[in-house]
Design an enzyme around this catalytic site. Structure first.
Site, PDB file in Angstrom:
ATOM      1  N   TYR A   1       9.686  -3.667   2.834  1.00 21.75           N
ATOM      2  CA  TYR A   1       8.848  -2.528   2.465  1.00 21.75           C
ATOM      3  C   TYR A   1       9.496  -1.242   2.967  1.00 21.75           C
ATOM      4  CZ  TYR A   1       4.216  -0.449   1.446  1.00 21.75           C
ATOM      5  OH  TYR A   1       3.169   0.269   0.927  1.00 21.75           O
TER       6      TYR A   1
ATOM      7  N   LYS B   1       9.910  -3.310  -1.967  1.00 22.22           N
ATOM      8  CA  LYS B   1       8.779  -2.468  -2.347  1.00 22.22           C
ATOM      9  C   LYS B   1       8.993  -1.073  -1.769  1.00 22.22           C
ATOM     10  CE  LYS B   1       3.735  -2.108  -2.144  1.00 22.22           C
ATOM     11  NZ  LYS B   1       2.480  -2.651  -1.595  1.00 22.22           N
TER      12      LYS B   1
END
Length: 308
Positions: free
Chosen positions: A137, A162
């Site tokens: 992330y 992400k």
């Protein structure tokens, strides 16, 4: 053999419903996950940012993962959120494995703004602790540069990246260099706002906050994006997406609190209760959201009956 297919499409990130005493409402969580599955979301991620990961005890985390795995039952990819201090992240990864999760999203480590080598070692330690799929992330104090992501690509467990930062230059570098090696997910707050900029780069999935209460709007928007239907996208921007986003930006923590407010408004079994430091939505903002949703549901009616 582990399926290394990354999740794509619209990812559901359920909130963690709390009762009036501040404890987890497991019946509410079950109903919310079932709602997302019935509405056709492509994956489920529990105990992540929208699920107030930062405020869950170890026992609460385990109970959510156990319940979520049972409710999803293999119908779609099921992911959890791990992160924070390193030993805790590893323990949560192992809990996720214990209950049969397909993988997990690695949230930022606690507080420390580390060097790239430190970020690499953090991810390496977590992803090698199990054989589950992992998604890194890009957010807060855990932003990996191109060289770090290239090094991490050596680990087969890592299936996706992400982005929650919005650094277009970095995203172009990563997607041009690494292409199909990863699934690319847009994790910007209210990702529908930025998805038209992400999609041409190869981002084929996103986490949708509004899907928790108006998933048919999320699906309508995403279908329009894939079909390059500019009129439908523009209508949804003007009628729903941008007005909600303007409310979201009014107070810190609304990325979570506003979801719960929206769910309460449309009659889902969730109250506005959140845990500090997140604060509940102010009454005037609640009323603003209510009017937006009422108009949106009149113009874009869902398949199920909703009364506001």
């Amino acid at each position: 053999m582990t399926n290394r297919q990354p999740p794509s499409g619209i990812a559901g990130f359920p909130v963690t419903p709390l009762n009036e005493n501040g404890n987890i409402d497991e019946q509410g969580l079950t109903a919310n996950i079932e709602f997302l599955l019935e509405e056709g979301l492509d994956s489920i991620f529990v105990a992540c940012g929208a699920g107030e990961f930062h405020n869950l005890s170890d026992d609460e985390f385990e109970s959510i993962v156990k319940l979520g795995a049972s409710v999803v039952g293999g119908r779609v990819p099921f992911y959890t959120g791990v992160g924070g201090n390193l030993s805790g992240a590893v323990e949560k990864a192992k809990i996720s494995e214990k209950y049969g999760a397909d993988g997990y999203l690695i949230l930022p480590p606690y507080l420390i703004d580390g060097e790239q080598e430190g970020i690499y070692q953090y991810y390496k330690t977590v992803v090698t602790s199990t054989d589950l799929n992992a998604i890194i992330y890009q957010r807060a104090n855990a932003i990996s540069n191109l060289e770090t992501v290239k090094r991490l690509a050596e680990f087969p467990q890592i299936v996706g990246v992400k982005d929650g930062v919005g650094n277009t230059e970095l995203n172009i570098e990563l997607t041009r260099e690494l292409g199909d090696r990863f699934g690319w997910l847009n994790g910007m707050p209210l990702a529908e706002v930025t998805m038209p900029a992400y999609h041409p780069l190869g981002f084929n999935g996103y986490s949708s906050a509004i899907s928790n209460y108006i998933p048919h709007i999320s699906r309508k928007f995403y279908n329009a994006l894939l079909a390059d239907d500019q009129k439908t996208m523009n209508d949804l921007y003007q009628d729903v997406i941008l007005p909600i986003n303007r409310i979201r930006r009014k107070r810190k923590g609304y990325a979570v609190a506003l979801i719960k407010a929206g769910m309460e408004i449309v009659g889902l079994p969730v109250s506005r209760t959140v845990r500090p430091p997140v604060v509940p939505v102010k009454d005037e903002h609640y009323e603003e959201l209510k009017q937006i949703l009422k108009s949106a549901l009149d113009k874009y009616p869902p398949n199920r009956k909703v009364e506001i």
